[in-house]
Design an enzyme around this catalytic site. Sequence first.
Site: not given
Length: 365
Positions: A106, A176, A200
């Site tokens: 990511w 993040d 999530k």
Amino acid sequence: MSSDTKRIYNFSSGPAVLPVPVLQRAREEMLSFRGSGMSIMEISHRSSLFDEVLMAAEGGVRRLMNLPDNYNVLFLQGGAAFQFSMIPLNFLGANGTADYVVTGIWGEKAVKEAGRCGRVNIIYDGKDDGYKRAPRPGEINVSANSGYVHYTSNETIDGVEFNYDIDGGGVPMICDASSNILSKPIDIGRYSMIYAGAQKNLGPSGVTVVIINDELLEHVPKNQHSLLDYRNIASSRSMANTPNTWGIYLVGLVCEWLEQQGGVEAIAKVNDEKARRLYDAIDNSDGFYSGRAEPGSRSRMNITFHLPSVELDEAFCSESERRGMSGLRGHRSVGGIRASIYNAFPLEGVDALVDLMRDFAAENR
Ligand code: PMP
């Protein structure tokens, strides 16, 4: 529960398991939201009813994260990955530079988007080591002239998590936190911005929570496009256009559920225990299971490991499905097994996986 409402153990990395009481509440309120005769998805985002929903979601995030008044809570669309572009479009500038810490796939994607806007300085890159660990604090040196530092507090695919907050040394820190937000207490004062796709630990996909402080908002370019402009989104309270009303509603319910569990400190203890049981099962398997991440960087949210062969990985996944578990197949880029055990994932599900690991190792050694 009847067969059409029977739940399984969902180890999916996201969209992921939601708390059952949240789903039940949403079901109860579906046809007539708080007596309005309409569902939450059918009422105006400008109505007072929706205003309460927005305030509940914002208030929940604020209380759970202990946010001071100079932090704004925004609800955006486009997923966490959209932030990979929106951040450099606001804070990098053609002549600027930004520091990126890359501990997984990511982070790598975030760098790619930032590179389209300006100069990216990768101050840590774990790629050559196969993304198995986070840097130690002394290994990263933030550049004094950097516009910001970006890092991924938990790399969802690789299962690599920071167990400390990076010190930006005065440079704005942007994190993040898609896959570990609200899973443990953090020192918010160290961050200028934290963002997370909701799917999530916060709610459904389609809504991204951005926590950003007033100081960073001042760096937004004057003539920014309205929907890329964090300042505009903050001053319009996330209603620069029609927000994801359903998603925001669920984020509010998830926050309420988390507060009922005792908040972030309490859930962190449960999360530690869940992760410990799985890592113990790996470490006590005499090498049958191998953990992917180095012990000091092991994620408490995404437990990644593999078996002695790809065939056994596959057989393990099939057996897990037979036992009522789902979502254990590792990301296609790394293979193996990944057990995602976010806040809402029950301890009993972890024990069911530990039992499977024990039985499967005994039968296939
Ligand atoms: N960052 C991290 C750490 C993620 O785990 C994900 C999604 N799995 C993303 C960014 C991208 O999120 P989205 O699909 O919401 O854009």
